[in-house]
Write a protein that holds these residues in place. Structure first.
Motif, PDB file in Angstrom:
ATOM      1  N   GLN A 105       0.831  -1.210   0.000  1.00 16.48           N
ATOM      2  CA  GLN A 105       0.000   0.000   0.000  1.00 16.48           C
ATOM      3  C   GLN A 105       0.859   1.252   0.000  1.00 16.48           C
ATOM      4  OE1 GLN A 105      -3.215   0.186  -0.334  1.00 16.48           O
ATOM      5  NE2 GLN A 105      -3.934  -1.890   0.084  1.00 16.48           N
ATOM      6  N   LYS A 106       2.046   1.158   0.594  1.00 15.38           N
ATOM      7  CA  LYS A 106       2.949   2.305   0.653  1.00 15.38           C
ATOM      8  C   LYS A 106       3.664   2.545  -0.666  1.00 15.38           C
ATOM      9  CE  LYS A 106       7.061   4.033   3.094  1.00 15.38           C
ATOM     10  NZ  LYS A 106       8.028   3.780   4.196  1.00 15.38           N
ATOM     11  N   TYR A 107       4.189   1.478  -1.273  1.00 12.69           N
ATOM     12  CA  TYR A 107       5.065   1.652  -2.424  1.00 12.69           C
ATOM     13  C   TYR A 107       4.385   1.535  -3.781  1.00 12.69           C
ATOM     14  CZ  TYR A 107       9.064   1.716   0.721  1.00 12.69           C
ATOM     15  OH  TYR A 107       9.965   2.065   1.692  1.00 12.69           O
ATOM     16  N   PHE A 108       3.353   0.721  -3.901  1.00 11.49           N
ATOM     17  CA  PHE A 108       2.740   0.525  -5.212  1.00 11.49           C
ATOM     18  C   PHE A 108       2.238   1.841  -5.820  1.00 11.49           C
ATOM     19  CE2 PHE A 108       1.631  -4.310  -4.976  1.00 11.49           C
ATOM     20  CZ  PHE A 108       2.973  -4.577  -4.764  1.00 11.49           C
ATOM     21  N   PRO A 109       1.526   2.695  -5.055  1.00 12.26           N
ATOM     22  CA  PRO A 109       1.088   3.975  -5.638  1.00 12.26           C
ATOM     23  C   PRO A 109       2.265   4.846  -6.083  1.00 12.26           C
ATOM     24  CG  PRO A 109      -0.147   3.502  -3.639  1.00 12.26           C
ATOM     25  CD  PRO A 109       0.982   2.506  -3.694  1.00 12.26           C
ATOM     26  N   ARG A 110       3.361   4.818  -5.333  1.00 11.37           N
ATOM     27  CA  ARG A 110       4.556   5.587  -5.706  1.00 11.37           C
ATOM     28  C   ARG A 110       5.099   5.113  -7.041  1.00 11.37           C
ATOM     29  NH1 ARG A 110       7.998   7.948  -2.082  1.00 11.37           N
ATOM     30  NH2 ARG A 110       9.786   6.733  -2.835  1.00 11.37           N
ATOM     31  N   TRP A 111       5.196   3.805  -7.200  1.00 14.34           N
ATOM     32  CA  TRP A 111       5.759   3.254  -8.427  1.00 14.34           C
ATOM     33  C   TRP A 111       4.828   3.454  -9.619  1.00 14.34           C
ATOM     34  CZ3 TRP A 111       7.309  -1.781  -5.427  1.00 14.34           C
ATOM     35  CH2 TRP A 111       8.383  -1.469  -4.576  1.00 14.34           C
ATOM     36  N   HIS A 112       3.532   3.346  -9.381  1.00 12.77           N
ATOM     37  CA  HIS A 112       2.575   3.623 -10.450  1.00 12.77           C
ATOM     38  C   HIS A 112       2.683   5.079 -10.906  1.00 12.77           C
ATOM     39  CE1 HIS A 112      -0.316   0.014  -9.805  1.00 12.77           C
ATOM     40  NE2 HIS A 112       0.334  -0.136 -10.927  1.00 12.77           N
ATOM     41  N   LYS A 113       2.847   5.969  -9.955  1.00 12.86           N
ATOM     42  CA  LYS A 113       2.934   7.396 -10.274  1.00 12.86           C
ATOM     43  C   LYS A 113       4.162   7.692 -11.130  1.00 12.86           C
ATOM     44  CE  LYS A 113       2.442  11.924  -8.098  1.00 12.86           C
ATOM     45  NZ  LYS A 113       2.309  12.660  -6.808  1.00 12.86           N
ATOM     46  N   LEU A 114       5.202   6.882 -10.966  1.00 10.63           N
ATOM     47  CA  LEU A 114       6.421   7.037 -11.760  1.00 10.63           C
ATOM     48  C   LEU A 114       6.310   6.369 -13.129  1.00 10.63           C
ATOM     49  CD1 LEU A 114       9.096   6.443  -8.962  1.00 10.63           C
ATOM     50  CD2 LEU A 114       8.591   8.602 -10.132  1.00 10.63           C
ATOM     51  N   GLY A 115       5.144   5.767 -13.404  1.00 14.50           N
ATOM     52  CA  GLY A 115       4.892   5.195 -14.717  1.00 14.50           C
ATOM     53  C   GLY A 115       5.223   3.726 -14.858  1.00 14.50           C
ATOM     54  N   MET A 116       5.464   3.031 -13.740  1.00 13.45           N
ATOM     55  CA  MET A 116       5.837   1.620 -13.795  1.00 13.45           C
ATOM     56  C   MET A 116       4.630   0.707 -13.583  1.00 13.45           C
ATOM     57  SD  MET A 116       9.442   1.747 -11.687  1.00 13.45           S
ATOM     58  CE  MET A 116       9.085   3.134 -10.615  1.00 13.45           C
ATOM     59  N   LYS A 117       4.559  -0.370 -14.351  1.00 12.28           N
ATOM     60  CA  LYS A 117       3.591  -1.427 -14.093  1.00 12.28           C
ATOM     61  C   LYS A 117       4.112  -2.275 -12.934  1.00 12.28           C
ATOM     62  CE  LYS A 117       0.811  -0.609 -17.605  1.00 12.28           C
ATOM     63  NZ  LYS A 117      -0.609  -0.234 -17.430  1.00 12.28           N
ATOM     64  N   ILE A 118       3.200  -2.955 -12.234  1.00 10.04           N
ATOM     65  CA  ILE A 118       3.609  -3.737 -11.065  1.00 10.04           C
ATOM     66  C   ILE A 118       3.116  -5.171 -11.175  1.00 10.04           C
ATOM     67  CG2 ILE A 118       3.436  -3.996  -8.563  1.00 10.04           C
ATOM     68  CD1 ILE A 118       3.078  -0.938  -8.439  1.00 10.04           C
TER      69      ILE A 118
END
Length: 321
Positions: A105-118
């Motif tokens: 919950q902490k990191y996934f939104p950050r990485w999505h915001k940077l344009g990365m798929k997860i």
């Protein structure tokens, strides 16, 4: 029918290469991505500067999507976040034996915001559900037949449970090396496959030839599951090392054995894969390695598996029930 794995990841073929510590680096990863699949850098516990260098080298070798693994554990994921923020690879491959929902919950939104798929790699049904709730784009479901770190449920049992429980695309992993095992994965409801062991004999993988030949020469029941003391067992070719680990755990209390085994996988993988010490080093492989008979290019490995998958699925149309 649109294949959601290809659509989500922007790849040509629904094949993901497993994240293998100290092994799946830029030569293999770029070859897989250039062949139409998704290569995954297994950076694991690599230092920050070395990780950034490896990602940048991969970008030089391929313009296609690739992934970088991030171990979702306190004390480890923080460095992964720094590396990902600095390099912004196309895909993050979030890896954990037991997924920490709060970290996701902490990191996934950050990485999505940077344009990365997860992508999340899950070995338990609960982890797959947690991954979807946290916003993962795709989940790789690995059964215990696979190499490296394993859990306790088979691919055949785990994949259909996850398919029934989540709405995001599911990729099957664990024991998939040829058309028959791949066809089984799709029959279980997966929309893609992940392979690790199959790529260990790739021409582009610069490991010691003795390690590749040990894989080709291995027969049925050639693997051992060891290191249960750390609650993170792994599967490898049975050898002197696996016997020593089993003896250690049989003669010591769990905490004592865990302490003695700390860091053992990192050290012994290098011995087995790069020094060619096939008796005292670790060659982490899945149970189906006896089906691997020769070295091939990455492009040929992927092409053969997918063509054989189509052939197997087509032959099933004539099965009378």
């Amino acid at each position: 029918m649109v294949n959601r794995v290809k659509e989500v990841l922007g790849i040509e073929k629904p094949v993901i290469q497993g994240a293998m510590a100290f092994t799946s680096l830029s030569p293999l990863v770029s070859a897989v991505s250039n062949a139409g699949g998704l290569g995954v850098l297994g950076l694991g516990y690599m230092p920050k500067d070395a990780s950034i260098a490896e990602i940048n080298q991969t970008k030089k070798l391929t313009e296609k999507p690739f992934a970088v693994n991030a171990i979702m554990q306190e004390g480890i994921v923080e460095q992964a976040d720094e590396v990902l923020t600095a390099t912004k690879p196309p895909v993050v491959y979030a890896d954990a034996m037991r997924l920490n929902g709060a970290l996701c919950q902490k990191y996934f939104p950050r990485w999505h915001k940077l344009g990365m798929k997860i992508i999340v790699k899950a070995s338990y049904l609960a982890d797959a559900v947690t991954a979807e709730k946290a916003g993962a784009d795709l989940v790789v479901v690995k059964g215990w037949e696979g190499g490296g770190h394993v859990s306790f449920e088979s691919t055949m049992a785990l994949v259909p449970q996850v398919v029934a429980a989540v709405n995001i695309p599911v990729v099957a992993a664990g024991g998939i090396v040829d058309g028959h095992s791949s066809a089984a994965a799709f029959a279980l409801g997966a929309e893609g496959i992940e392979m690790g062991t199959a790529f260990l004999v790739a021409d582009e993988l610069p490991i010691n030839d003795k390690a590749k030949q040990a894989i080709i020469a291995a027969g049925d029941m050639a693997t051992a599951e060891v290191s249960y003391a750390n609650d993170a067992p792994f599967r490898m070719i049975a050898n002197n090392l696996s016997d020593q680990i089993k003896d250690l755990e049989a003669t010591h209390l769990k905490a004592e054995a865990a302490q003695k085994e700390a860091g053992l996988d990192a050290k012994t993988i290098k011995m087995g894969m790069y020094q060619g010490d096939t008796q005292n080093g670790a060659i982490m492989v899945g149970q189906d390695l006896s089906l691997i008979k020769e070295t091939k290019s990455v492009k040929q490995i992927i092409a053969d598996v997918l063509q054989d998958t189509k052939n197997v699925l087509h032959s099933l149309e004539n099965v009378e029930l």
